[in-house]
Scaffold this motif. Structure first.
Motif, PDB file in Angstrom:
ATOM      1  N   PRO A 130      26.158 -12.104  18.398  1.00 48.14           N
ATOM      2  CA  PRO A 130      26.358 -11.304  19.613  1.00 48.14           C
ATOM      3  C   PRO A 130      26.592  -9.823  19.326  1.00 48.14           C
ATOM      4  O   PRO A 130      27.122  -9.443  18.275  1.00 48.14           O
ATOM      5  CB  PRO A 130      27.609 -11.934  20.251  1.00 48.14           C
ATOM      6  CG  PRO A 130      27.754 -13.276  19.606  1.00 48.14           C
ATOM      7  CD  PRO A 130      27.200 -13.122  18.233  1.00 48.14           C
ATOM      8  N   ASP A 131      26.193  -8.997  20.268  1.00 43.38           N
ATOM      9  CA  ASP A 131      26.533  -7.573  20.267  1.00 43.38           C
ATOM     10  C   ASP A 131      28.042  -7.458  20.465  1.00 43.38           C
ATOM     11  O   ASP A 131      28.609  -8.039  21.395  1.00 43.38           O
ATOM     12  CB  ASP A 131      25.778  -6.877  21.405  1.00 43.38           C
ATOM     13  CG  ASP A 131      26.110  -5.398  21.523  1.00 43.38           C
ATOM     14  OD1 ASP A 131      26.783  -4.866  20.627  1.00 43.38           O
ATOM     15  OD2 ASP A 131      25.703  -4.797  22.540  1.00 43.38           O
ATOM     16  N   ILE A 132      28.707  -6.713  19.607  1.00 41.63           N
ATOM     17  CA  ILE A 132      30.171  -6.653  19.642  1.00 41.63           C
ATOM     18  C   ILE A 132      30.718  -5.518  20.508  1.00 41.63           C
ATOM     19  O   ILE A 132      31.931  -5.389  20.655  1.00 41.63           O
ATOM     20  CB  ILE A 132      30.741  -6.480  18.212  1.00 41.63           C
ATOM     21  CG1 ILE A 132      30.235  -5.161  17.597  1.00 41.63           C
ATOM     22  CG2 ILE A 132      30.381  -7.677  17.341  1.00 41.63           C
ATOM     23  CD1 ILE A 132      30.872  -4.822  16.271  1.00 41.63           C
ATOM     24  N   ALA A 183      22.460 -10.456  13.412  1.00 42.11           N
ATOM     25  CA  ALA A 183      21.508  -9.765  14.288  1.00 42.11           C
ATOM     26  C   ALA A 183      21.463  -8.282  13.960  1.00 42.11           C
ATOM     27  O   ALA A 183      22.404  -7.715  13.402  1.00 42.11           O
ATOM     28  CB  ALA A 183      21.875  -9.957  15.753  1.00 42.11           C
ATOM     29  N   VAL A 184      20.339  -7.674  14.325  1.00 41.34           N
ATOM     30  CA  VAL A 184      20.164  -6.229  14.332  1.00 41.34           C
ATOM     31  C   VAL A 184      20.228  -5.779  15.794  1.00 41.34           C
ATOM     32  O   VAL A 184      19.678  -6.441  16.673  1.00 41.34           O
ATOM     33  CB  VAL A 184      18.817  -5.818  13.710  1.00 41.34           C
ATOM     34  CG1 VAL A 184      18.556  -4.326  13.881  1.00 41.34           C
ATOM     35  CG2 VAL A 184      18.772  -6.211  12.235  1.00 41.34           C
ATOM     36  N   HIS A 185      20.911  -4.666  16.055  1.00 47.16           N
ATOM     37  CA  HIS A 185      21.067  -4.169  17.416  1.00 47.16           C
ATOM     38  C   HIS A 185      20.642  -2.705  17.487  1.00 47.16           C
ATOM     39  O   HIS A 185      20.956  -1.918  16.593  1.00 47.16           O
ATOM     40  CB  HIS A 185      22.526  -4.272  17.875  1.00 47.16           C
ATOM     41  CG  HIS A 185      23.093  -5.655  17.738  1.00 47.16           C
ATOM     42  ND1 HIS A 185      22.940  -6.624  18.711  1.00 47.16           N
ATOM     43  CD2 HIS A 185      23.799  -6.242  16.735  1.00 47.16           C
ATOM     44  CE1 HIS A 185      23.541  -7.735  18.313  1.00 47.16           C
ATOM     45  NE2 HIS A 185      24.065  -7.526  17.120  1.00 47.16           N
ATOM     46  N   LEU A 186      19.930  -2.352  18.556  1.00 47.76           N
ATOM     47  CA  LEU A 186      19.477  -0.968  18.743  1.00 47.76           C
ATOM     48  C   LEU A 186      19.864  -0.481  20.133  1.00 47.76           C
ATOM     49  O   LEU A 186      19.582  -1.137  21.138  1.00 47.76           O
ATOM     50  CB  LEU A 186      17.962  -0.867  18.570  1.00 47.76           C
ATOM     51  CG  LEU A 186      17.427   0.575  18.662  1.00 47.76           C
ATOM     52  CD1 LEU A 186      17.711   1.329  17.376  1.00 47.76           C
ATOM     53  CD2 LEU A 186      15.948   0.593  18.967  1.00 47.76           C
ATOM     54  N   TYR A 187      20.527   0.653  20.158  1.00 46.71           N
ATOM     55  CA  TYR A 187      20.852   1.346  21.407  1.00 46.71           C
ATOM     56  C   TYR A 187      20.089   2.660  21.477  1.00 46.71           C
ATOM     57  O   TYR A 187      19.907   3.339  20.460  1.00 46.71           O
ATOM     58  CB  TYR A 187      22.356   1.649  21.483  1.00 46.71           C
ATOM     59  CG  TYR A 187      23.199   0.507  21.984  1.00 46.71           C
ATOM     60  CD1 TYR A 187      23.605   0.463  23.319  1.00 46.71           C
ATOM     61  CD2 TYR A 187      23.606  -0.520  21.156  1.00 46.71           C
ATOM     62  CE1 TYR A 187      24.406  -0.583  23.798  1.00 46.71           C
ATOM     63  CE2 TYR A 187      24.405  -1.559  21.612  1.00 46.71           C
ATOM     64  CZ  TYR A 187      24.798  -1.582  22.939  1.00 46.71           C
ATOM     65  OH  TYR A 187      25.575  -2.606  23.417  1.00 46.71           O
ATOM     66  N   ARG A 188      19.675   3.022  22.721  1.00 50.07           N
ATOM     67  CA  ARG A 188      18.990   4.292  22.983  1.00 50.07           C
ATOM     68  C   ARG A 188      19.831   5.128  23.930  1.00 50.07           C
ATOM     69  O   ARG A 188      20.344   4.618  24.930  1.00 50.07           O
ATOM     70  CB  ARG A 188      17.601   4.042  23.585  1.00 50.07           C
ATOM     71  CG  ARG A 188      16.659   3.309  22.652  1.00 50.07           C
ATOM     72  CD  ARG A 188      15.265   3.153  23.257  1.00 50.07           C
ATOM     73  NE  ARG A 188      14.387   2.409  22.365  1.00 50.07           N
ATOM     74  CZ  ARG A 188      13.687   2.959  21.379  1.00 50.07           C
ATOM     75  NH1 ARG A 188      13.777   4.277  21.171  1.00 50.07           N
ATOM     76  NH2 ARG A 188      12.911   2.226  20.608  1.00 50.07           N
TER      77      ARG A 188
END
Length: 412
Positions: free
Chosen positions: A368-370, A404-409
């Motif tokens: 999960p995204d933390i 997981a890998v997470h990307l924010y813009r």
């Protein structure tokens, strides 16, 4: 962009702030302090995140201004193949600062690509020590040179590049111990490395490696939080791994080793070679990190002066940058270590320095995204989570160890 800044006096305090989340005399607190002590030394000679997957997810482009955590430096040097305007690297480990400083100096000052590959691709020749003394030592900052010329058991640290550098560091020793356990269990990794298809690799895992996770000794060792320190996993991150398995870390580790061994062809995944042999399997393509591919060397040499490295936390560094001055930030898995207050401070600075269209990429031990619920909406709401890029980055990450890998813009 060529300065190298080291703050040795603050290292212990900064590591403590990053890792220590419990009372010193509690069981977890003692483990946290043992981990931070180990992390002051060399942990990764090679970073254990996939820079190819990261560059694709970030859509890293010529002229981008990048801030990242240095770790083993393979990421920093590989980013240079995209010709960014700058790569500002930070790390709390003085050893990692010294390692990236060495790689940067080598790209600039070794005679040619062959010498560069011998140093970091083979990393096991006496000629590397001579090359260090002749070409690199005069160009290192004082702190990095002192680190490499410091002695451990009578030998200068730089001599690891004459004896198989990837066998050293906390990760190298962990992989060596894991390999010993596997060999004692009858596993012959040469059969995996000779596999001709993904089906061969899957068969090897199911018959040779998978059954190890059912053995009482392996299960007992893996469940000890200190056992994974060699992967750079502190107690808090171990708990996140276990959460993905309903409280049991064993099925999580089994699945991630399965992904490493089964989802990518051996010839295209240098992480398999490092996991099995603590060396690389070739000289080009997926057999080595991008910065070691011979075709990248001239670009690497031209771009290396755009790298800077500092011994400090990423939040502290960002606080000194002008507003709107960062296009891409790569946090590796550092946020898994952080408290809510530390995450909020970090994302406050990320938001302030973000240029239009800025991207932030990070990994998590669990899936999960933390960030949601831990970083205030007033801050995180200025960013958009890129579900597609995050899923692709997770699927394409050949290192396989993370959830997981997470990307924010940045939306502005």
């Amino acid at each position: 962009m060529s300065d190298i800044s080291v703050r040795p006096a603050s290292v212990e305090a900064q590591l403590g702030a990053a890792v220590h989340q419990n009372r010193a005399l509690s069981a977890t607190g003692l483990l946290e302090r043992a981990f931070s002590r180990l992390f002051q030394g060399l942990v990764y000679v090679q970073i254990w995140e996939d820079p190819v997957a990261d560059m694709a997810a970030l859509d890293l482009a010529e002229g981008d201004r990048v801030v990242c955590i240095a770790s083993g430096g393979c990421n920093v040097m590989s980013y240079l193949t995209r010709r960014p305007a700058e790569v500002a690297a930070v790390d709390l480990s003085p050893a990692h600062v010294a390692l990236l400083s060495l790689k940067r100096a080598a790209a600039l000052h070794l005679p040619d690509q062959a010498a560069f590959f011998t140093f970091f691709g083979a990393a096991d020749r006496q000629s590397n020590v001579r090359a260090y003394d002749r070409y690199l030592a005069p160009h290192l900052d004082a702190a990095s040179r002192a680190w490499w010329e410091g002695r451990v058991f009578g030998r200068r640290r730089i001599e690891i590049f004459a004896r198989g550098a990837y066998r050293h560091g906390l990760l190298g020793r962990f992989l060596g111990a894991a390999g010993l356990v596997a060999r004692l269990g009858g596993v012959d990794f040469d059969r995996l490395l000779a596999a001709q298809s993904l089906e061969d690799q899957r068969r090897f895992f199911e018959t040779e490696v998978g059954p190890l996770f059912d053995r009482p000794l392996v299960r007992a060792l893996a469940r000890r939080r200190a056992a994974l320190f060699g992967l750079g996993i502190p107690p808090a991150q171990h708990d996140k791994l276990a959460a993905d398995g309903g409280g049991d870390v064993i099925p999580v580790l089994r699945e991630r080793v399965r992904k490493l061994f089964c989802d990518f062809p051996v010839a295209e995944n240098y992480f398999i070679w490092q996991a099995c042999k603590r060396r690389y399997g070739g000289v080009a393509g997926g057999a080595v990190p991008p910065y070691l591919d011979p075709s990248a060397f001239e670009t690497l040499r031209a771009m290396a002066g755009r790298v800077s490295v500092r011994n400090r936390s990423v939040t502290d560094y960002l606080a000194d940058r002008p507003a709107g001055s960062v296009d891409c930030t790569v946090l590796l898995d550092a946020q898994d270590w952080m408290t809510d207050a530390q995450l909020t401070a970090l994302w406050s600075e990320l938001t302030r320095v973000a240029a239009p269209g800025a991207r932030v990429l990070f990994r998590t031990g669990g899936e999960p995204d933390i960030l949601p619920g831990r970083v205030p909406d007033a801050i995180l709401g200025r960013w958009t989570y890129d579900t597609g890029a995050s899923r692709r980055g997770s699927a394409e990450d050949r290192s396989a160890i993370y959830g997981a890998v997470h990307l924010y813009r940045f939306r502005g």
